[in-house]
Design a protein around this motif. Sequence first.
Motif, mmCIF file in Angstrom:
data_model
loop_
_atom_site.group_PDB
_atom_site.id
_atom_site.type_symbol
_atom_site.label_atom_id
_atom_site.label_comp_id
_atom_site.label_asym_id
_atom_site.label_seq_id
_atom_site.Cartn_x
_atom_site.Cartn_y
_atom_site.Cartn_z
ATOM 1 N N PRO A 140 21.809 35.726 -18.182
ATOM 2 C CA PRO A 140 22.387 36.847 -19.003
ATOM 3 C C PRO A 140 22.430 38.124 -18.400
ATOM 4 O O PRO A 140 21.449 38.553 -17.333
ATOM 5 C CB PRO A 140 21.233 36.875 -20.121
ATOM 6 C CG PRO A 140 19.920 36.337 -19.534
ATOM 7 C CD PRO A 140 20.300 35.250 -18.575
ATOM 8 N N VAL A 141 23.437 38.897 -18.594
ATOM 9 C CA VAL A 141 23.684 39.899 -18.102
ATOM 10 C C VAL A 141 22.803 41.363 -18.703
ATOM 11 O O VAL A 141 22.736 41.310 -19.882
ATOM 12 C CB VAL A 141 25.238 40.445 -18.135
ATOM 13 C CG1 VAL A 141 25.592 41.812 -17.418
ATOM 14 C CG2 VAL A 141 26.092 39.511 -17.380
ATOM 15 N N PRO A 142 22.080 42.219 -18.009
ATOM 16 C CA PRO A 142 21.101 43.004 -18.695
ATOM 17 C C PRO A 142 22.255 44.130 -19.431
ATOM 18 O O PRO A 142 23.325 44.098 -19.237
ATOM 19 C CB PRO A 142 20.734 44.008 -17.489
ATOM 20 C CG PRO A 142 20.706 42.974 -16.242
ATOM 21 C CD PRO A 142 22.015 42.042 -16.459
ATOM 22 N N SER A 143 21.558 44.385 -20.627
ATOM 23 C CA SER A 143 22.379 45.405 -21.473
ATOM 24 C C SER A 143 22.476 47.062 -21.040
ATOM 25 O O SER A 143 23.144 47.637 -21.384
ATOM 26 C CB SER A 143 21.603 45.453 -22.620
ATOM 27 O OG SER A 143 20.257 45.972 -22.705
ATOM 28 N N ALA A 144 21.818 47.283 -19.999
ATOM 29 C CA ALA A 144 21.728 48.681 -19.331
ATOM 30 C C ALA A 144 21.613 48.475 -18.002
ATOM 31 O O ALA A 144 21.105 47.758 -17.308
ATOM 32 C CB ALA A 144 20.557 49.617 -20.070
ATOM 33 N N VAL A 145 22.176 49.900 -17.444
ATOM 34 C CA VAL A 145 22.183 49.846 -15.740
ATOM 35 C C VAL A 145 21.510 51.195 -15.563
ATOM 36 O O VAL A 145 21.534 52.087 -16.144
ATOM 37 C CB VAL A 145 23.507 49.720 -15.325
ATOM 38 C CG1 VAL A 145 24.052 48.328 -15.460
ATOM 39 C CG2 VAL A 145 24.390 51.031 -15.734
ATOM 40 N N ALA A 146 20.864 51.288 -14.394
ATOM 41 C CA ALA A 146 20.245 52.399 -13.981
ATOM 42 C C ALA A 146 20.909 53.475 -13.521
ATOM 43 O O ALA A 146 20.993 54.586 -13.582
ATOM 44 C CB ALA A 146 19.184 52.217 -12.965
ATOM 45 N N GLU A 147 22.263 52.876 -13.021
ATOM 46 C CA GLU A 147 23.164 54.079 -12.382
ATOM 47 C C GLU A 147 24.593 53.203 -12.178
ATOM 48 O O GLU A 147 24.494 51.895 -11.834
ATOM 49 C CB GLU A 147 22.661 54.724 -11.132
ATOM 50 C CG GLU A 147 23.677 55.651 -10.491
ATOM 51 C CD GLU A 147 22.974 56.295 -9.173
ATOM 52 O OE1 GLU A 147 23.669 56.801 -8.427
ATOM 53 O OE2 GLU A 147 22.043 55.638 -8.752
ATOM 54 N N THR A 148 25.525 54.074 -12.274
ATOM 55 C CA THR A 148 26.799 53.552 -11.970
ATOM 56 C C THR A 148 27.489 54.347 -10.756
ATOM 57 O O THR A 148 27.596 55.423 -10.439
ATOM 58 C CB THR A 148 28.059 53.623 -13.147
ATOM 59 O OG1 THR A 148 27.472 52.547 -14.042
ATOM 60 C CG2 THR A 148 29.454 53.189 -12.561
ATOM 61 N N VAL A 149 27.663 53.503 -9.589
ATOM 62 C CA VAL A 149 28.139 54.110 -8.306
ATOM 63 C C VAL A 149 29.691 53.479 -8.144
ATOM 64 O O VAL A 149 29.908 52.512 -7.941
ATOM 65 C CB VAL A 149 27.110 53.537 -7.195
ATOM 66 C CG1 VAL A 149 27.943 54.385 -6.065
ATOM 67 C CG2 VAL A 149 25.737 54.104 -7.598
ATOM 68 N N ASP A 150 30.623 54.412 -8.175
ATOM 69 C CA ASP A 150 31.946 54.204 -8.075
ATOM 70 C C ASP A 150 32.289 54.442 -6.576
ATOM 71 O O ASP A 150 32.469 55.790 -6.407
ATOM 72 C CB ASP A 150 32.640 54.946 -9.003
ATOM 73 C CG ASP A 150 34.274 54.606 -8.996
ATOM 74 O OD1 ASP A 150 34.667 53.808 -7.895
ATOM 75 O OD2 ASP A 150 35.303 54.782 -9.896
ATOM 76 N N LEU A 151 32.547 53.436 -5.776
ATOM 77 C CA LEU A 151 32.769 53.627 -4.440
ATOM 78 C C LEU A 151 34.182 54.324 -4.027
ATOM 79 O O LEU A 151 34.621 54.559 -2.786
ATOM 80 C CB LEU A 151 32.608 52.224 -3.552
ATOM 81 C CG LEU A 151 30.883 51.758 -3.769
ATOM 82 C CD1 LEU A 151 30.873 50.461 -2.748
ATOM 83 C CD2 LEU A 151 29.999 52.985 -3.151
#
Length: 518
Positions: free
Chosen positions: A141-152
């Motif tokens: 299962p994919v986590p429902s939240a992320v710590a940070e989004t990094v757009d390279l």
Amino acid sequence: MNRPRLPFPGRPSEPADAAQNDPAAAAALPWHIEAPAGTTPPRARAFAWLGRLGLSGRLFLLTVAFVVLAEILIYVPAVATYRLSRLSDRVAAARVAALVLNAAPEGQVPEETARRLLMGVGARAIAVRVGETWRYLTDGPVPSAVAETVDLRQRGLTGSVGGAFRTLFLPTEAPIRAIGPGQDGFDAVEVLLDEGPLRAALTDFSLRLLVACLIIAVLAAGLVFFVLQRAIVRPVVRLARDIAAFADDPERTDRLARRSARTDEIGQAENALARMQVALGGELRQRRRLAELGLSVSKINHELRNLLTTAQLLGDRLESVSDPLVQRVAPRLVETLDRAIRFCEATLAYGRATEPNPQRRMVALAPLFEELTDLADLMPAARIRVEARAAPDLEIDADPEQLLRALTNLVRNAVQAHAAARTADGTVLIEGVRVGPPGTGSVTILVTDNGPGVPERAKSNLFAAFQGSTRAGGTGLGLAIASELVRLNGGTLCLDETANGARFRIVIPDRAAGVKAA
């Protein structure tokens, strides 16, 4: 394994969001430390120790501070760049997996293959966008939240620095979402990465970089401090020591500052200090000798006044002698003795060799000049003539006694110079002429002789006491006293350039003209 769904969620994890928006939650986090009340020292007490440091200590601290600042400016971007590089590597590995996912029939990859691809990338899930369609590669299962989004695709230094230090010091259980550009066959790729391995790699890199920065900082600070210590601090300390030693005993010649071969400001300061010490030390020694001489003169003056008083009594008796020559000389002798006694009394009364304020008035020059003609008798064997030329109605605005003393010194010097050089037909000419109307003009007096003239070596200090003597055995006081007396009467005394002999020029303006010029 390969369930179609929306792209990975982009909102922050709940703990981080709560810590940012709720102060109470932030206070509960382990890194939130509350400073005890009343422990902050006053600013004056906190920096009082700086005042006890010398120039070397302050320079060392300043050097360390600047080097540390430079290292911080290097360390912080390096850590952020390393984090972006690690994320870029994971996204590049995810592109390879995306090629497999894109080439699979109907986008379905066997479970074992998917597990191996995700393990090779080090990611929890990979998403590939082809047009408007998303394809996913997951192993749970994919986590429902992320710590940070990094757009390279849009890298910013500020966000990269903040993200790097958040990974180091504020770790979370939620993964990091990294977005990278696509390639042939798909438009974009996204990957979910666990923060633990990234944080471990970033910590290791940070420690190694920190050690390297500390070593460089120590070497650079030591080198800069050594150079500044040798080039600036030590010369300044030496200057301060020389100044303090000179202030303790200005007349000692073994404590003079040495001259420097440097051409910068410190070298100029060292050379200026050396010149000042030589000049001031010589001046102080001369003033001390003059003070001692003044004390001796005061004692001699006291005894001389008694002798002159006795001579005056003897001169008074000469007035009763009927000899015509005695009758002509006696009044001048008595007047000269009176003047000498008054001068001795004035010197004793003031207790120093300074002249009293002049009592200026309009006085005829011809009678003053007439008294000077007898100075030729100082050297009777030399057959020197002293001539005076002045109009009978010519008057000068000056103190007669001081002016006569100044002229006497000039004429006496000229007569003695003739006698020393054994000049044939020696002549001293005293002339007076008025320039401008009485009251607003000036009077010029020329004392000219046809003797040997003034040596070039004596011209620079001609009117300085004990330095302007033009003959062997002279004290150099005559011209210095004459210059002072003329200056007290508002005039000037100078030496004219002449082909032969010497000519001294006295210019005394009338008081009204002098006030107007001032």
